[in-house]
Design a protein around this motif. Structure first.
Motif, PDB file in Angstrom:
ATOM      1  N   HIS A  55       1.096  -1.243   0.076  1.00  0.00           N
ATOM      2  CA  HIS A  55      -0.117   0.261  -0.438  1.00  0.00           C
ATOM      3  C   HIS A  55       0.438   1.539   0.220  1.00  0.00           C
ATOM      4  CE1 HIS A  55      -3.155  -2.479   0.604  1.00  0.00           C
ATOM      5  NE2 HIS A  55      -3.330  -3.113   1.288  1.00  0.00           N
ATOM      6  N   PHE A  56       2.101   1.311   0.326  1.00  0.00           N
ATOM      7  CA  PHE A  56       2.846   2.364   0.282  1.00  0.00           C
ATOM      8  C   PHE A  56       4.793   1.993   0.912  1.00  0.00           C
ATOM      9  CE2 PHE A  56       4.869   6.528   2.129  1.00  0.00           C
ATOM     10  CZ  PHE A  56       3.696   7.453   0.997  1.00  0.00           C
ATOM     11  N   TYR A  57       4.567   1.370  -0.444  1.00  0.00           N
ATOM     12  CA  TYR A  57       5.439   1.170  -1.153  1.00  0.00           C
ATOM     13  C   TYR A  57       5.790   1.186  -2.468  1.00  0.00           C
ATOM     14  CZ  TYR A  57      10.083  -1.093  -1.032  1.00  0.00           C
ATOM     15  OH  TYR A  57      11.628  -1.514  -1.519  1.00  0.00           O
ATOM     16  N   LEU A  58       5.670  -0.308  -3.118  1.00  0.00           N
ATOM     17  CA  LEU A  58       5.847  -0.251  -4.370  1.00  0.00           C
ATOM     18  C   LEU A  58       4.642   0.181  -5.323  1.00  0.00           C
ATOM     19  CD1 LEU A  58       7.152  -4.553  -4.260  1.00  0.00           C
ATOM     20  CD2 LEU A  58       8.380  -2.558  -5.022  1.00  0.00           C
ATOM     21  N   PHE A  59       3.353   0.161  -4.489  1.00  0.00           N
ATOM     22  CA  PHE A  59       2.603   0.370  -5.535  1.00  0.00           C
ATOM     23  C   PHE A  59       2.123   2.321  -5.385  1.00  0.00           C
ATOM     24  CE2 PHE A  59       1.035  -3.490  -5.228  1.00  0.00           C
ATOM     25  CZ  PHE A  59      -0.211  -3.990  -5.489  1.00  0.00           C
ATOM     26  N   VAL A  60       3.407   2.951  -4.734  1.00  0.00           N
ATOM     27  CA  VAL A  60       3.495   4.417  -5.276  1.00  0.00           C
ATOM     28  C   VAL A  60       4.394   5.306  -5.697  1.00  0.00           C
ATOM     29  CG1 VAL A  60       1.709   4.546  -2.930  1.00  0.00           C
ATOM     30  CG2 VAL A  60       4.283   4.597  -2.149  1.00  0.00           C
ATOM     31  N   PHE A  61       5.456   4.640  -6.091  1.00  0.00           N
ATOM     32  CA  PHE A  61       6.744   4.873  -6.561  1.00  0.00           C
ATOM     33  C   PHE A  61       6.519   4.731  -7.841  1.00  0.00           C
ATOM     34  CE2 PHE A  61       8.162   3.943  -2.779  1.00  0.00           C
ATOM     35  CZ  PHE A  61       8.652   5.183  -1.807  1.00  0.00           C
ATOM     36  N   GLU A  93      16.861   4.594  -3.018  1.00  0.00           N
ATOM     37  CA  GLU A  93      16.253   5.232  -1.970  1.00  0.00           C
ATOM     38  C   GLU A  93      14.731   4.853  -1.415  1.00  0.00           C
ATOM     39  OE1 GLU A  93      18.219   6.804  -4.262  1.00  0.00           O
ATOM     40  OE2 GLU A  93      19.533   7.451  -3.353  1.00  0.00           O
ATOM     41  N   ASP A  94      13.670   4.409  -2.927  1.00  0.00           N
ATOM     42  CA  ASP A  94      12.444   4.167  -2.446  1.00  0.00           C
ATOM     43  C   ASP A  94      13.039   2.275  -2.121  1.00  0.00           C
ATOM     44  OD1 ASP A  94      12.167   6.758  -3.471  1.00  0.00           O
ATOM     45  OD2 ASP A  94      12.160   6.234  -6.124  1.00  0.00           O
ATOM     46  N   LEU A  95      13.492   2.126  -2.387  1.00  0.00           N
ATOM     47  CA  LEU A  95      13.653   0.275  -2.625  1.00  0.00           C
ATOM     48  C   LEU A  95      13.572   0.354  -0.876  1.00  0.00           C
ATOM     49  CD1 LEU A  95      14.251  -2.102  -3.166  1.00  0.00           C
ATOM     50  CD2 LEU A  95      16.169  -1.895  -3.508  1.00  0.00           C
ATOM     51  N   TRP A  96      14.526   1.280  -0.465  1.00  0.00           N
ATOM     52  CA  TRP A  96      14.983   0.804   1.276  1.00  0.00           C
ATOM     53  C   TRP A  96      13.693   1.573   2.206  1.00  0.00           C
ATOM     54  CZ3 TRP A  96      20.145   4.196  -0.479  1.00  0.00           C
ATOM     55  CH2 TRP A  96      21.259   2.640  -0.509  1.00  0.00           C
ATOM     56  N   ARG A  97      12.769   1.836   1.637  1.00  0.00           N
ATOM     57  CA  ARG A  97      12.060   3.163   2.440  1.00  0.00           C
ATOM     58  C   ARG A  97      11.013   1.879   3.352  1.00  0.00           C
ATOM     59  NH1 ARG A  97       8.477   6.963   0.526  1.00  0.00           N
ATOM     60  NH2 ARG A  97       7.874   7.667   2.133  1.00  0.00           N
ATOM     61  N   VAL A 117       5.873 -10.772   0.861  1.00  0.00           N
ATOM     62  CA  VAL A 117       7.148 -10.940  -0.598  1.00  0.00           C
ATOM     63  C   VAL A 117       5.629 -11.230  -1.473  1.00  0.00           C
ATOM     64  CG1 VAL A 117       9.170 -11.162   0.550  1.00  0.00           C
ATOM     65  CG2 VAL A 117       8.041 -13.446  -0.028  1.00  0.00           C
ATOM     66  N   ALA A 118       4.841 -11.294  -1.275  1.00  0.00           N
ATOM     67  CA  ALA A 118       3.454 -11.801  -2.176  1.00  0.00           C
ATOM     68  C   ALA A 118       2.017 -11.309  -2.275  1.00  0.00           C
ATOM     69  CB  ALA A 118       4.017 -13.222  -2.687  1.00  0.00           C
ATOM     70  N   ARG A 119       1.484 -11.661  -3.173  1.00  0.00           N
ATOM     71  CA  ARG A 119       0.249 -11.874  -2.862  1.00  0.00           C
ATOM     72  C   ARG A 119      -0.461 -12.781  -4.445  1.00  0.00           C
ATOM     73  NH1 ARG A 119      -2.809  -6.303  -4.849  1.00  0.00           N
ATOM     74  NH2 ARG A 119      -3.246  -6.963  -6.483  1.00  0.00           N
ATOM     75  N   ALA A 120      -1.517 -12.997  -4.423  1.00  0.00           N
ATOM     76  CA  ALA A 120      -2.262 -14.253  -5.080  1.00  0.00           C
ATOM     77  C   ALA A 120      -1.149 -13.902  -6.595  1.00  0.00           C
ATOM     78  CB  ALA A 120      -3.675 -13.987  -5.313  1.00  0.00           C
ATOM     79  N   ASP A 121      -1.387 -12.383  -6.805  1.00  0.00           N
ATOM     80  CA  ASP A 121      -1.205 -12.379  -8.834  1.00  0.00           C
ATOM     81  C   ASP A 121       0.330 -12.333  -8.551  1.00  0.00           C
ATOM     82  OD1 ASP A 121      -1.142 -10.048  -6.675  1.00  0.00           O
ATOM     83  OD2 ASP A 121      -2.206  -9.116  -9.102  1.00  0.00           O
ATOM     84  N   GLY A 122       1.547 -12.762  -7.578  1.00  0.00           N
ATOM     85  CA  GLY A 122       2.518 -12.820  -8.111  1.00  0.00           C
ATOM     86  C   GLY A 122       3.369 -12.590  -6.312  1.00  0.00           C
ATOM     87  N   LEU A 123       4.903 -12.395  -6.805  1.00  0.00           N
ATOM     88  CA  LEU A 123       5.797 -12.531  -5.724  1.00  0.00           C
ATOM     89  C   LEU A 123       6.875 -10.670  -6.226  1.00  0.00           C
ATOM     90  CD1 LEU A 123       7.753 -15.270  -6.240  1.00  0.00           C
ATOM     91  CD2 LEU A 123       6.238 -15.121  -4.338  1.00  0.00           C
ATOM     92  N   PHE A 124       6.728 -10.465  -5.163  1.00  0.00           N
ATOM     93  CA  PHE A 124       7.536  -8.688  -5.181  1.00  0.00           C
ATOM     94  C   PHE A 124       9.132  -8.953  -5.588  1.00  0.00           C
ATOM     95  CE2 PHE A 124       3.316  -8.040  -2.253  1.00  0.00           C
ATOM     96  CZ  PHE A 124       2.757  -7.222  -3.504  1.00  0.00           C
ATOM     97  N   TYR A 125       8.605  -9.655  -6.207  1.00  0.00           N
ATOM     98  CA  TYR A 125      10.817  -9.941  -6.383  1.00  0.00           C
ATOM     99  C   TYR A 125      11.486 -10.850  -7.571  1.00  0.00           C
ATOM    100  CZ  TYR A 125      10.848 -13.893  -3.661  1.00  0.00           C
ATOM    101  OH  TYR A 125      10.597 -14.958  -3.016  1.00  0.00           O
ATOM    102  N   PRO A 126      11.399 -10.963  -8.401  1.00  0.00           N
ATOM    103  CA  PRO A 126      12.192 -11.969  -9.294  1.00  0.00           C
ATOM    104  C   PRO A 126      12.550 -13.461  -8.900  1.00  0.00           C
ATOM    105  CG  PRO A 126      13.399  -9.922 -10.011  1.00  0.00           C
ATOM    106  CD  PRO A 126      12.403  -9.614  -8.585  1.00  0.00           C
ATOM    107  N   TRP A 155       1.033  -2.092 -13.095  1.00  0.00           N
ATOM    108  CA  TRP A 155       1.639  -1.361 -13.811  1.00  0.00           C
ATOM    109  C   TRP A 155       3.222  -0.989 -13.148  1.00  0.00           C
ATOM    110  CZ3 TRP A 155       4.761   2.687 -15.215  1.00  0.00           C
ATOM    111  CH2 TRP A 155       5.895   2.808 -16.523  1.00  0.00           C
ATOM    112  N   LYS A 156       2.808   0.183 -12.661  1.00  0.00           N
ATOM    113  CA  LYS A 156       3.539   0.718 -11.464  1.00  0.00           C
ATOM    114  C   LYS A 156       4.566  -0.812 -10.679  1.00  0.00           C
ATOM    115  CE  LYS A 156       1.813   5.538  -9.984  1.00  0.00           C
ATOM    116  NZ  LYS A 156       2.018   6.040  -8.702  1.00  0.00           N
ATOM    117  N   VAL A 157       4.134  -1.066  -9.836  1.00  0.00           N
ATOM    118  CA  VAL A 157       4.427  -2.412  -9.112  1.00  0.00           C
ATOM    119  C   VAL A 157       6.281  -3.083 -10.085  1.00  0.00           C
ATOM    120  CG1 VAL A 157       4.476  -4.235  -8.118  1.00  0.00           C
ATOM    121  CG2 VAL A 157       2.594  -2.254  -7.595  1.00  0.00           C
ATOM    122  N   ARG A 158       4.877  -3.891 -11.083  1.00  0.00           N
ATOM    123  CA  ARG A 158       5.548  -4.261 -12.249  1.00  0.00           C
ATOM    124  C   ARG A 158       7.243  -4.137 -12.829  1.00  0.00           C
ATOM    125  NH1 ARG A 158       7.571  -8.976 -13.054  1.00  0.00           N
ATOM    126  NH2 ARG A 158       7.734  -9.020 -15.927  1.00  0.00           N
TER     127      ARG A 158
END
Length: 146
Positions: free
Chosen positions: A14-20, A27-31, A48-57, A77-80
């Motif tokens: 909610h206030f990380y990968l989805f907003v930048f 600096e964003d990654l380290w947030r 590290v995840a939700r139903a549509d995938g992992l938040f890392y490769p 799109w932002k997250v991906r």
């Protein structure tokens, strides 16, 4: 005597990968680490995840929305593309977060929500589809007898 911990859980959404805006800066990654550093939190747990995938490769699981040819949602799109922007620069997302947490005096753990088997990306791994809860590329758990 056992040490008392102050644990903080960040679900990476909610206030990380989805907003930048991509490309994601370090600096964003380290947030998730920096926002709790110096507050008394000594253990960071990162979802590290939700139903549509992992938040890392991942070589085994499905990275967030990697199975979509087209993403019609700006937020997804932002997250991906944040994940891809880091991957293209050779940044190992989990290692970078763990290193930053250790630099800031915190333990670092990842959390994988087993209730929905996020990111496994295959019907044979999804119990709802008749699977056994693990992708084919994962070894069978060892069974020990006494």
């Amino acid at each position: 005597m056992r040490r008392q911990r102050t644990i903080y859980f960040n679900d990476a959404r909610h206030f990380y990968l989805f907003v930048f805006e991509p490309p994601m800066r370090m600096e964003d990654l380290w947030r998730p680490v920096d926002e709790v550093a110096g507050t008394g939190v000594d253990t960071l747990v990162y979802g590290v995840a939700r139903a549509d995938g992992l938040f890392y490769p991942s070589k085994v699981g499905k990275s967030f929305r990697s199975d979509f040819d087209e993403i019609n949602s700006a937020i997804y799109w932002k997250v991906r593309h944040n994940i891809l922007s880091l991957q293209e620069r050779g940044v190992d997302i989990l290692q970078a977060l763990a290193d930053r947490a250790h630099e800031r005096g915190m333990e670092f753990f990842v959390s994988f929500r087993m209730g929905t088997y996020e990111g496994v990306g295959s019907p044979e791994a999804d119990p709802a589809e008749g699977g056994r809860g693990r992708p084919r590329s994962c070894p069978r758990p060892r069974r020990y007898t006494s």
